[in-house]
Motif scaffolding. Sequence first.
Motif, short mmCIF file in Angstrom:
data_model
loop_
_atom_site.label_atom_id
_atom_site.label_comp_id
_atom_site.label_asym_id
_atom_site.label_seq_id
_atom_site.Cartn_x
_atom_site.Cartn_y
_atom_site.Cartn_z
N LEU A 101 -10.86 10.27 1.25
CA LEU A 101 -9.78 9.31 1.52
C LEU A 101 -10.12 8.38 2.69
O LEU A 101 -9.92 7.16 2.60
CB LEU A 101 -8.47 10.08 1.78
CG LEU A 101 -7.23 9.24 2.07
CD1 LEU A 101 -6.97 8.21 0.98
CD2 LEU A 101 -6.00 10.15 2.25
N ALA A 102 -10.66 8.93 3.77
CA ALA A 102 -10.96 8.10 4.95
C ALA A 102 -12.07 7.10 4.62
O ALA A 102 -11.94 5.89 4.93
CB ALA A 102 -11.35 8.97 6.13
N MET B 299 0.87 -1.18 0.00
CA MET B 299 0.00 0.00 0.00
C MET B 299 0.90 1.24 0.00
O MET B 299 1.99 1.22 0.58
CB MET B 299 -0.92 0.00 1.22
CG MET B 299 -1.82 -1.23 1.26
SD MET B 299 -2.88 -1.35 2.73
CE MET B 299 -4.28 -0.37 2.22
N ALA B 300 0.44 2.32 -0.62
CA ALA B 300 1.30 3.49 -0.77
C ALA B 300 1.22 4.43 0.44
O ALA B 300 2.24 4.91 0.93
CB ALA B 300 0.93 4.24 -2.05
N ALA C 59 -13.64 1.38 3.15
CA ALA C 59 -14.22 0.44 2.18
C ALA C 59 -13.15 -0.53 1.69
O ALA C 59 -13.40 -1.73 1.53
CB ALA C 59 -14.83 1.21 1.01
N LEU C 60 -11.96 0.00 1.47
CA LEU C 60 -10.84 -0.84 1.00
C LEU C 60 -10.51 -1.90 2.05
O LEU C 60 -10.32 -3.07 1.72
CB LEU C 60 -9.63 0.07 0.74
CG LEU C 60 -8.39 -0.61 0.21
CD1 LEU C 60 -8.63 -1.20 -1.17
CD2 LEU C 60 -7.22 0.39 0.14
N GLN C 61 -10.43 -1.47 3.30
CA GLN C 61 -10.13 -2.40 4.39
C GLN C 61 -11.11 -3.56 4.42
O GLN C 61 -10.70 -4.72 4.54
CB GLN C 61 -10.13 -1.63 5.71
CG GLN C 61 -9.91 -2.44 6.97
CD GLN C 61 -11.17 -3.12 7.48
OE1 GLN C 61 -11.26 -4.36 7.53
NE2 GLN C 61 -12.18 -2.36 7.81
N GLU C 62 -12.40 -3.24 4.29
CA GLU C 62 -13.42 -4.30 4.37
C GLU C 62 -13.22 -5.34 3.28
O GLU C 62 -13.24 -6.54 3.53
CB GLU C 62 -14.83 -3.70 4.24
CG GLU C 62 -15.31 -3.08 5.53
CD GLU C 62 -16.60 -2.30 5.34
OE1 GLU C 62 -17.39 -2.66 4.43
OE2 GLU C 62 -16.82 -1.34 6.11
N LYS C 63 -12.98 -4.85 2.06
CA LYS C 63 -12.84 -5.79 0.93
C LYS C 63 -11.49 -6.51 0.98
O LYS C 63 -11.40 -7.70 0.63
CB LYS C 63 -13.00 -5.06 -0.40
CG LYS C 63 -14.39 -4.44 -0.60
CD LYS C 63 -15.51 -5.47 -0.57
CE LYS C 63 -16.87 -4.87 -0.91
NZ LYS C 63 -17.97 -5.81 -0.74
N ALA D 35 -3.61 2.65 4.67
CA ALA D 35 -3.28 1.38 5.35
C ALA D 35 -3.83 1.30 6.77
O ALA D 35 -4.04 0.19 7.29
CB ALA D 35 -1.76 1.22 5.37
N GLU D 36 -4.08 2.45 7.41
CA GLU D 36 -4.41 2.46 8.84
C GLU D 36 -5.59 1.55 9.22
O GLU D 36 -5.48 0.74 10.15
CB GLU D 36 -4.62 3.92 9.28
CG GLU D 36 -4.67 4.12 10.78
CD GLU D 36 -6.06 3.88 11.36
OE1 GLU D 36 -6.13 3.40 12.50
OE2 GLU D 36 -7.07 4.13 10.66
N PRO D 37 -6.74 1.62 8.51
CA PRO D 37 -7.85 0.75 8.90
C PRO D 37 -7.51 -0.74 8.78
O PRO D 37 -7.96 -1.55 9.58
CB PRO D 37 -8.97 1.13 7.92
CG PRO D 37 -8.62 2.47 7.40
CD PRO D 37 -7.11 2.53 7.39
#
Length: 238
Positions: free
Chosen positions: A218-219, A10-11, A224-228, A16-18
């Motif tokens: 962004l947040a 991840m950039a 949403a990214l974390q969940e998937k 990346a935090e979640p």
Amino acid sequence: MQISTIAVIMAMAEEAEPFIREMGLAPVEAAIDGPLPLDVYAGKAGTADLVLIVGGKDPRHGVDCVATQPATLAAYLAIERFKPDLLINAGTAGGFRGRGAHIGDVYLGSGCIRFHDRRIPIPGMDAYGVGSYPVPEFKGLARALGLKRGIISTGNSLDMVPEDLERLRANGADVKEMEAAAIAWVADLYHVPLLALKSVTDLVDTETPTQEEFLANLALASEALQEKLTAAIAYCTA
Ligand code: ADE
């Protein structure tokens, strides 16, 4: 395929935090020798080892190391150092409203990942510039997780000049981001399967300035990214 190690790249720290929180990942100090600012985290996904490499802060400019050079180094180090069975690039992207994208949609990279800003009009070099690195289709995963599948196109700019748009269209891009093709090049060289997940922060074919929409969403997009991402890892390690 039996997966014993997954490496995620991840950039940005905020992207990346979640994921770090959800997976309970711990920082690995001194995982990378030398001056590279990459941050490494480790944990488990079931019985598999999970490694996360984040771009880190650029020491000269004090901001997250986004775009293709850090991504290439992260991919190289991830593969050489951790020998993953599966590489995942997770991040945010700009989507095209005209192709059905909405803020917070998470796309799974499909077909080939291409560059839209490496213009080299010399026979042979033109195709090299575009790249076109094939990725596995992960159709079962996309279906199980309700992911949109789409074409990812990579360039080194958040904004877009008219030549970029022309090439994004030629690439059939559903989303536009800044790392995936660099990582796909390395994954292709090493024959490591790459799964790319991109969460939409902004719609590039609207009037709203991209940087404003990106920062505002962004947040939300990172959650949403974390969940998937977490669900994709669970699917791959089940
Ligand atoms: N990341 C998030 N939005 C983006 C955009 N519009 N272009 C490139 N990278 C992005």
